[in-house]
Design an enzyme around this catalytic site. Structure first.
Site, PDB file in Angstrom:
ATOM      1  N   MET A  62       0.814  -1.211   0.000  1.00  0.00           N
ATOM      2  CA  MET A  62       0.000   0.000   0.000  1.00  0.00           C
ATOM      3  C   MET A  62       0.849   1.263   0.000  1.00  0.00           C
ATOM      4  O   MET A  62       2.050   1.218   0.288  1.00  0.00           O
ATOM      5  CB  MET A  62      -0.964  -0.001   1.194  1.00  0.00           C
ATOM      6  CG  MET A  62      -0.349  -0.028   2.549  1.00  0.00           C
ATOM      7  SD  MET A  62      -1.591  -0.352   3.864  1.00  0.00           S
ATOM      8  CE  MET A  62      -1.905  -2.097   3.631  1.00  0.00           C
ATOM      9  N   CYS A  63       0.200   2.373  -0.399  1.00  0.00           N
ATOM     10  CA  CYS A  63       0.843   3.686  -0.349  1.00  0.00           C
ATOM     11  C   CYS A  63       2.059   3.682  -1.282  1.00  0.00           C
ATOM     12  O   CYS A  63       1.913   3.374  -2.465  1.00  0.00           O
ATOM     13  CB  CYS A  63       1.185   4.001   1.102  1.00  0.00           C
ATOM     14  SG  CYS A  63       1.825   5.638   1.448  1.00  0.00           S
ATOM     15  N   ILE A  64       3.244   3.991  -0.805  1.00  0.00           N
ATOM     16  CA  ILE A  64       4.446   4.049  -1.641  1.00  0.00           C
ATOM     17  C   ILE A  64       5.153   2.697  -1.727  1.00  0.00           C
ATOM     18  O   ILE A  64       6.077   2.526  -2.539  1.00  0.00           O
ATOM     19  CB  ILE A  64       5.410   5.151  -1.133  1.00  0.00           C
ATOM     20  CG1 ILE A  64       6.507   5.479  -2.157  1.00  0.00           C
ATOM     21  CG2 ILE A  64       6.021   4.761   0.203  1.00  0.00           C
ATOM     22  CD1 ILE A  64       6.000   5.990  -3.492  1.00  0.00           C
ATOM     23  N   PRO A  74       4.364   0.000  -3.213  1.00  0.00           N
ATOM     24  CA  PRO A  74       4.413  -0.560  -4.574  1.00  0.00           C
ATOM     25  C   PRO A  74       5.598  -0.042  -5.404  1.00  0.00           C
ATOM     26  O   PRO A  74       5.822  -0.554  -6.510  1.00  0.00           O
ATOM     27  CB  PRO A  74       3.075  -0.110  -5.180  1.00  0.00           C
ATOM     28  CG  PRO A  74       2.158   0.004  -4.005  1.00  0.00           C
ATOM     29  CD  PRO A  74       3.031   0.572  -2.908  1.00  0.00           C
ATOM     30  N   THR A  83      -3.040  -0.635  -3.051  1.00  0.00           N
ATOM     31  CA  THR A  83      -4.040   0.420  -2.802  1.00  0.00           C
ATOM     32  C   THR A  83      -3.301   1.715  -2.479  1.00  0.00           C
ATOM     33  O   THR A  83      -2.228   1.681  -1.869  1.00  0.00           O
ATOM     34  CB  THR A  83      -5.011   0.020  -1.671  1.00  0.00           C
ATOM     35  OG1 THR A  83      -6.112   0.956  -1.642  1.00  0.00           O
ATOM     36  CG2 THR A  83      -4.345   0.036  -0.299  1.00  0.00           C
TER      37      THR A  83
END
Lengths: 220, 220
Positions: free
Chosen positions: B136-138, B140, B191
Site C-alpha cells: 500500500m501507499c508508496i 508498490p 491500494t
C-alpha cells in the site's frame, strides 16, 4: 457542525508513550462518526525511553513527548499547553504506559500521583463545562485527581490497581474488554482496552463503544 | 486453521518509518477476519530520523528499524532475516516513507532503487510460491524490482512517481483511495492509502479491501 474532540497523547509506543492501537482506533472511530479530532500532547521530556523490542530502558536516550506523539498524529498535533476547553466538545485520553508516566506519575507513585499541569488545567476545564471525558486502559488512574470523589470508572478487573486508584477518590466497576463504564452524573466514560485485551479487535470492541458514548454525550 | 500473514514494517512514523495508521488498520482488519498476523522488520539502522513535529531531520539521532517497528507491534515482532516463506500464506507491506527509505532506497534513488536483501529474499520466495502479496501507499515502488516486468500496481494518480516505478518494470493503474488494484496473474494487490487519503477513514476504506482481497487469494 461536526463535533470537535481533543485526543490527548503521551508519546508513541505502549511501554513509554500512548498505546498506538488504542490511539489509532480512537481516531478512526471519531473520523468515521464525522467528528473532528485534534491531537495534543504535553511538551515535556518522556519519563524514559523503552526499547520496545527488548522491554528494557534505553539508557542514555531521551525523547520529547510532543515530538514522539507527533508520529502518531502524522505531524498534526499541538502543545497541550495551548488547548482551550471552550474550543472542544469532549476529550478522549488513550492509554499506554505514557498515560501513567508522562501525563501523570501513577506508574511510579501509585495513589500518591500528581498530574501534568497542562493536562489538569485543560481536562478539568472541559469537565467543569459539563462536557464528556473518555479515558481508556490505564488512563483512568487519573480520575480521582482530575474529578475528585465518587467518579465511577473501570480499568478492567485488576483489583490492586483499582484499589490504588480508588484511594484517590474514584469508584471502580469491573468491566469486560468489550464494554464501557459510564458515569452519567460526572460525564466520564472508561473502557479497559489493553488492560484486558488479548487482541487488537478485542481492544477495538470497547473503544468503539467509548467513542460512540462520548459523542452521544456531546449531544447533551 | 487461521491464515498466517506476514506484515513487514519499516519503522514507526510516516516520515521515516511505517505509516502508523496504515499498519494498525491492516492489523485490525487481519485480526477481525480471523487471520494471524506476524510483524517483521529489517534489523538495520533507519536512513535517518525525522522530527515529526517539525518535519526536519533530527541531526545526530539514529534509530534501528526493528526496534522502532517494535513500538507499532507492541513488542511482538521478529527480525525479517528470520522470516520463512513456507510459514506464511501471504505478505502485506504498509506504506510510509520507511518503505521507500528502509525497505528499499526509492526515496533517494528513484528508479535506480535497490531492495533490502532480507526483504527481497522473503517476499520473492512468497511470490514464487504463488502466495499473494499486498502493498500500500508508496510500498508498490518495489514491485518492479521484486516481481519483474508487467506487474500491475497502483500508487494512486501521481504520474511522476508512477512513471519512475514503471521504468523498473511495473504497469501503473490509476486508482481512487477507496479501491484496490488487483493483478490476478501475479497475485499482487495494491491500494493508494495515504498517497491519496485525506483522512484516516479514507485510508481505511482501501486498506480493508486490500486485506480482504489478499485473504481471498490465500484460498487459492
Amino acid at each position: 457542525m461536526s463535533k470537535k474532540i481533543a485526543v490527548i497523547l503521551s508519546g508513541c509506543g505502549v511501554f513509554d508513550g500512548s498505546e498506538i492501537y488504542e490511539s489509532v482506533i480512537t481516531l478512526l472511530c471519531l473520523d468515521r462518526a464525522g467528528a473532528e479530532a485534534q491531537c495534543f500532547a504535553p511538551n515535556i521530556q518522556q519519563m524514559h525511553v523503552i526499547n520496545h523490542l527488548t522491554g528494557e530502558v534505553a539508557e542514555g536516550e531521551s525523547r520529547q513527548v510532543l515530538v514522539e506523539a507527533a508520529r502518531l498524529a502524522r505531524g498534526e498535533i499541538k502543545d497541550l499547553a495551548d488547548a482551550k476547553a471552550e474550543e472542544f466538545d469532549a476529550v478522549i485520553i488513550p492509554g499506554g504506559f505514557g498515560a501513567a508516566k508522562n501525563l501523570c506519575d501513577f506508574a511510579v507513585k501509585g495513589s500518591d500521583l500528581s498530574l501534568n499541569e497542562d493536562l489538569a488545567r485543560f481536562v478539568q476545564a472541559v469537565h467543569q463545562a459539563d462536557k464528556p471525558v473518555g479515558l481508556m486502559c490505564i488512563a483512568p488512574a487519573m480520575v480521582g485527581k482530575l474529578f475528585g470523589e465518587g467518579v465511577h470508572f473501570t480499568i478492567g478487573n485488576d483489583q490492586e490497581t483499582a484499589s490504588a486508584i480508588e484511594s484517590t477518590g474514584g469508584v471502580h466497576e469491573p468491566c469486560p474488554v468489550n464494554n464501557i463504564c459510564i458515569d452519567g452524573t460526572n460525564n466520564v466514560v472508561t473502557t479497559p482496552a489493553y488492560m484486558l485485551a488479548s487482541s487488537i479487535s478485542e481492544a477495538a470492541s470497547g473503544i468503539e463503544k467509548l467513542v460512540a458514548e462520548v459523542l452521544a454525550k456531546t449531544e447533551g
